[in-house]
Design an enzyme around this catalytic site. Structure first.
Site, PDB file in Angstrom:
ATOM      1  N   ARG A  37       0.828  -1.213   0.000  1.00 29.85           N
ATOM      2  CA  ARG A  37       0.000   0.000   0.000  1.00 29.85           C
ATOM      3  C   ARG A  37       0.864   1.266   0.000  1.00 29.85           C
ATOM      4  O   ARG A  37       0.473   2.282  -0.583  1.00 29.85           O
ATOM      5  CB  ARG A  37      -0.955  -0.013   1.191  1.00 29.85           C
ATOM      6  CG  ARG A  37      -2.110  -0.978   0.981  1.00 29.85           C
ATOM      7  CD  ARG A  37      -3.052  -1.036   2.143  1.00 29.85           C
ATOM      8  NE  ARG A  37      -4.249  -1.783   1.785  1.00 29.85           N
ATOM      9  CZ  ARG A  37      -5.157  -2.195   2.649  1.00 29.85           C
ATOM     10  NH1 ARG A  37      -4.995  -1.921   3.935  1.00 29.85           N
ATOM     11  NH2 ARG A  37      -6.217  -2.869   2.259  1.00 29.85           N
ATOM     12  N   LYS A 203     -20.210 -15.126   2.550  1.00 28.32           N
ATOM     13  CA  LYS A 203     -21.610 -14.793   2.809  1.00 28.32           C
ATOM     14  C   LYS A 203     -22.320 -14.157   1.621  1.00 28.32           C
ATOM     15  O   LYS A 203     -21.800 -13.237   0.999  1.00 28.32           O
ATOM     16  CB  LYS A 203     -21.693 -13.835   4.004  1.00 28.32           C
ATOM     17  CG  LYS A 203     -21.181 -14.433   5.307  1.00 28.32           C
ATOM     18  CD  LYS A 203     -21.257 -13.388   6.417  1.00 28.32           C
ATOM     19  CE  LYS A 203     -20.792 -13.970   7.753  1.00 28.32           C
ATOM     20  NZ  LYS A 203     -20.844 -12.950   8.813  1.00 28.32           N
ATOM     21  N   GLY A 353      -9.255  -7.381  -1.373  1.00 32.04           N
ATOM     22  CA  GLY A 353      -9.470  -8.366  -0.309  1.00 32.04           C
ATOM     23  C   GLY A 353      -8.803  -9.700  -0.584  1.00 32.04           C
ATOM     24  O   GLY A 353      -7.656  -9.764  -1.032  1.00 32.04           O
ATOM     25  N   GLY A 376     -13.611  -3.342   0.375  1.00 32.49           N
ATOM     26  CA  GLY A 376     -14.921  -2.750   0.622  1.00 32.49           C
ATOM     27  C   GLY A 376     -15.279  -1.683  -0.392  1.00 32.49           C
ATOM     28  O   GLY A 376     -16.416  -1.595  -0.864  1.00 32.49           O
TER      29      GLY A 376
END
Length: 396
Positions: A37, A203, A353, A376
């Protein structure tokens, strides 16, 4: 609409307040274990320094709760040290964000200097989007630059209230944010077809809006990972002790009906009788997982079918692994998909992710078009959301 980038504004003899995403992993000794990053922010940082600007960098790191132990555990100091090594120059560090140390060091900044402020989340006003906190940060600089894509979906003070407080001063995006928005928004708004999305992870609830949005624009949506077992349950299948969301079965039924032939589910499943590499393993047809077993990966027939679809795609978006990719042999499905993406000639976007971790780990990162830095944020963009933190910035 395109936004002005840091390259579009004069920075000579000016102070640039840049929101970066230095939320890097640290070990127990506060040593950085992956500096990706920080490296991703270098082009924007170097653009300012090479053109005679002075830089004030702000970021969060981790999720500090205000405990005294957090001061060392989540300090930005290691990132300042690492940035100095990458730039081959001294990088100053302020032990506070808007306090006396930061204010004194900002005053002393000259062209070519770099200052890293302490973790913005050490001040509870950051995540509340507090105007007073934002005003103090905005007063430090002549130019605001957002190069923190991973936080663009949040309206924290450093992301939204600060550029708002900058008034008529230039407010721009960095190169990283510009690239992320270009890839992710173009993929959804004007894809080359066939447009294929591959969605995995644990999920259904995490990806409801993404699935709905992509079913409207994609030619095929491939479903893998643990969320496939909730769809299997919705079709009346047996899922053993697999991870499922019973309260999302009705929703899965709705998505199955809405998706029709666009929605592609696994035809077989690689199962284990325990969540460990040494477990007893069996491959069964989808919806026929025996009692005492859990699905841990898509099966070989599914992997082949998914790979065939991916190889013919012109635009590919991938978000979420196909199974427990960290634990061989249940990495096979994720590996097959990653390899097919690497071999395809289409534009390929990996949505942050676990998918980004998997593509890096498997050695295919340099063979895809774009690996997103924000899990996200990339999901929010694939849902079709607009980011207030970007909308407020200057138009090109």
């Amino acid at each position: 609409m395109a936004k002005k980038t840091i390259q579009d504004v004069a920075v000579k003899n000016k102070k640039v307040l840049m929101r970066v995403d230095f939320n890097v992993p640290l070990d127990d000794k506060q040593c950085i274990t992956d500096d990706t990053r920080i490296r991703m922010a270098l082009p924007s940082i170097q653009s300012v320094l090479e053109r005679g600007g002075a830089l004030i960098l702000m970021s969060h790191l981790g999720r500090p709760k205000g405990a005294p132990t957090d001061a060392a555990k989540f300090s930005m100091r290691p990132t300042a040290v690492r940035l100095g090594e990458l730039l081959h120059k001294k990088v100053e560090f302020a032990v506070d964000t808007i306090g006396p140390d930061a204010q004194a060091k900002v005053q002393r900044l000259a062209s070519g200097d770099v200052l890293v402020l302490e973790n913005v989340r050490f001040d509870p006003r950051e995540q509340k989007g507090d105007a007073e906190f934002a005003n103090a940060l905005a007063a430090m600089a002549d130019v605001y630059c957002n190069d923190a894509f991973g936080t663009c979906h949040r309206e924290d003070a450093s992301m939204y209230a600060v550029p708002k407080a900058m008034g008529n001063k230039p407010k721009v995006v960095g190169f990283l944010v510009a690239k992320e928005i270009e890839y992710l928004s173009d993929a959804v708004a004007k894809p080359k077809r066939p447009f294929v999305a591959i969605l995995g992870g644990a999920k259904v609830s995490d990806k409801i809006n993404v699935i709905k949005n992509l079913l409207g624009v994609c030619d095929r949506v491939l479903i893998g990972g643990a969320m496939a077992y909730t769809f299997s349950l919705a079709q009346g299948g047996k899922v053993g002790k697999s991870l499922v969301e019973p309260d999302k079965v009705d929703l899965a039924k709705e998505l199955l009906q809405a998706g029709g032939k666009k929605l592609m589910l696994p035809v077989d499943t690689h199962c284990g009788d325990a969540f460990e590499a040494s477990c007893k393993k069996v491959v069964v047809p989808a919806g026929q997982i025996p009692d005492g077993y859990q699905g841990l990966d898509i099966g070989p027939e599914t992997a082949k079918a998914f790979a065939d679809v991916v190889l013919n795609a012109k635009t590919i978006v991938w978000n979420g692994p196909m199974g427990v990719f960290e634990m061989p042999p249940f990495d096979a499905g994720t590996r097959a998909v990653a390899e097919a993406i690497a071999q395809s000639r289409g534009t390929s976007i990996i949505g942050g992710g676990d998918s980004a971790a998997a593509i890096q780990q498997m050695g295919f990162a340099d063979r895809v078009s774009h690996v997103s830095t924000g899990g996200g944020a990339s999901l929010s963009m694939l849902e079709g959301q607009k980011f207030a933190s970007v909308e407020i910035l200057d138009e090109a």
